[in-house]
Design a protein around this motif. Structure first.
Motif, short mmCIF file in Angstrom:
data_model
loop_
_atom_site.label_atom_id
_atom_site.label_comp_id
_atom_site.label_asym_id
_atom_site.label_seq_id
_atom_site.Cartn_x
_atom_site.Cartn_y
_atom_site.Cartn_z
N PRO A 1 -42.27 25.37 -14.91
CA PRO A 1 -42.07 23.93 -15.13
C PRO A 1 -42.28 23.57 -16.60
O PRO A 1 -42.85 24.35 -17.37
CB PRO A 1 -43.15 23.27 -14.26
N PRO A 2 -41.84 22.40 -17.01
CA PRO A 2 -42.02 21.98 -18.40
C PRO A 2 -43.49 21.95 -18.80
O PRO A 2 -44.40 21.91 -17.96
CB PRO A 2 -41.43 20.57 -18.43
N LEU B 1 -54.01 24.19 -26.27
CA LEU B 1 -52.78 24.90 -26.62
C LEU B 1 -51.54 24.18 -26.11
O LEU B 1 -50.54 24.07 -26.82
CB LEU B 1 -52.83 26.33 -26.06
N LEU B 2 -51.60 23.67 -24.88
CA LEU B 2 -50.45 22.96 -24.34
C LEU B 2 -50.20 21.64 -25.07
O LEU B 2 -49.05 21.22 -25.22
CB LEU B 2 -50.62 22.73 -22.84
N LEU B 3 -51.26 20.97 -25.50
CA LEU B 3 -51.09 19.76 -26.30
C LEU B 3 -50.41 20.08 -27.63
O LEU B 3 -49.53 19.33 -28.09
CB LEU B 3 -52.43 19.08 -26.55
N VAL B 4 -50.80 21.18 -28.26
CA VAL B 4 -50.16 21.59 -29.51
C VAL B 4 -48.69 21.91 -29.27
O VAL B 4 -47.82 21.47 -30.03
CB VAL B 4 -50.91 22.80 -30.13
N VAL B 5 -48.39 22.65 -28.21
CA VAL B 5 -47.00 23.01 -27.91
C VAL B 5 -46.17 21.77 -27.60
O VAL B 5 -45.06 21.61 -28.11
CB VAL B 5 -46.94 24.01 -26.73
N ALA B 6 -46.70 20.87 -26.79
CA ALA B 6 -45.96 19.65 -26.45
C ALA B 6 -45.74 18.78 -27.67
O ALA B 6 -44.65 18.22 -27.86
CB ALA B 6 -46.71 18.87 -25.36
N SER B 7 -46.74 18.67 -28.53
CA SER B 7 -46.59 17.87 -29.76
C SER B 7 -45.58 18.50 -30.70
O SER B 7 -44.72 17.82 -31.26
CB SER B 7 -47.93 17.74 -30.48
N PHE B 8 -45.67 19.81 -30.89
CA PHE B 8 -44.76 20.53 -31.77
C PHE B 8 -43.32 20.40 -31.26
O PHE B 8 -42.40 20.16 -32.03
CB PHE B 8 -45.17 21.99 -31.86
N THR B 9 -43.14 20.55 -29.96
CA THR B 9 -41.81 20.44 -29.37
C THR B 9 -41.25 19.03 -29.53
O THR B 9 -40.09 18.85 -29.85
CB THR B 9 -41.86 20.83 -27.89
#
Length: 173
Positions: free
Chosen positions: A32-33, A77-85
């Motif tokens: 999932p996303p 880590l997921l917050l960083v990935v979601a923000s970066f994306t």
């Protein structure tokens, strides 16, 4: 509850790393996303904190601490990935959707524009069940897609043939 939280956070780590692997190697994206994983990991963090009530032995306390630490790191880590994306993914506008003659395959084509960070182009994704998808075509510096189905599993996209039956993912550069 501490066992459930520990196993859940380990499964979330596995799903996150598989998502990274499938994006890097152009495999089917079956995870999932990132925002769904983020919400689930916040729920697991809450379960891990509730697991502190289990004071039956020292191993239960250790499980709770491990679950809390692992889920907190995963949330970060997921917050960083979601923000970066969200900041650096550019725009993606759907151009067309096509189905194979036997209606077995669905291809969606998007116009992408990275703005000042890159170039524009088109991307073709093979749609699967739920949120499953796989990139089967990508071309830079073009904003139109011309496609024609040769048969039920072969499509010609901008003059390039892609065979979906063999799992071929031809991505010209």
């Amino acid at each position: 509850m501490s066992w459930f939280a520990l196993f859940s956070v380990l499964i979330l780590y596995f799903l996150s790393f598989y998502s990274l692997y499938s994006n890097m190697n152009n495999q089917w994206l079956i995870v999932p996303p990132a925002y769904v994983l983020l919400v689930t990991s916040i729920f697991v963090l809450a379960l891990a904190i509730l697991g502190y009530k289990d004071r039956s032995n020292n191993f239960a306390k250790l499980r709770s601490w491990i679950s809390v630490i692992l889920s907190a790191v995963l949330i970060f880590l997921l917050l960083v990935v979601a923000s970066f994306t969200a900041m650096f993914s550019g725009s993606k506008v759907i151009l067309t959707t096509t189905h194979s003659p036997d209606q077995h395959y669905t291809l969606k084509f998007y116009k992408t524009d990275a703005g000042a960070m890159g170039t524009f182009g088109i991307v073709g994704e093979l749609q699967g069940a739920l949120w499953f998808r796989k990139v089967v075509y990508s071309e830079r510096k073009t904003d139109q897609v011309h496609l024609e189905w040769s048969n039920n599993h072969t499509v010609v996209i901008n003059g390039r043939q892609v065979n979906l039956l063999q799992g071929e993912t031809r991505i010209p550069q």
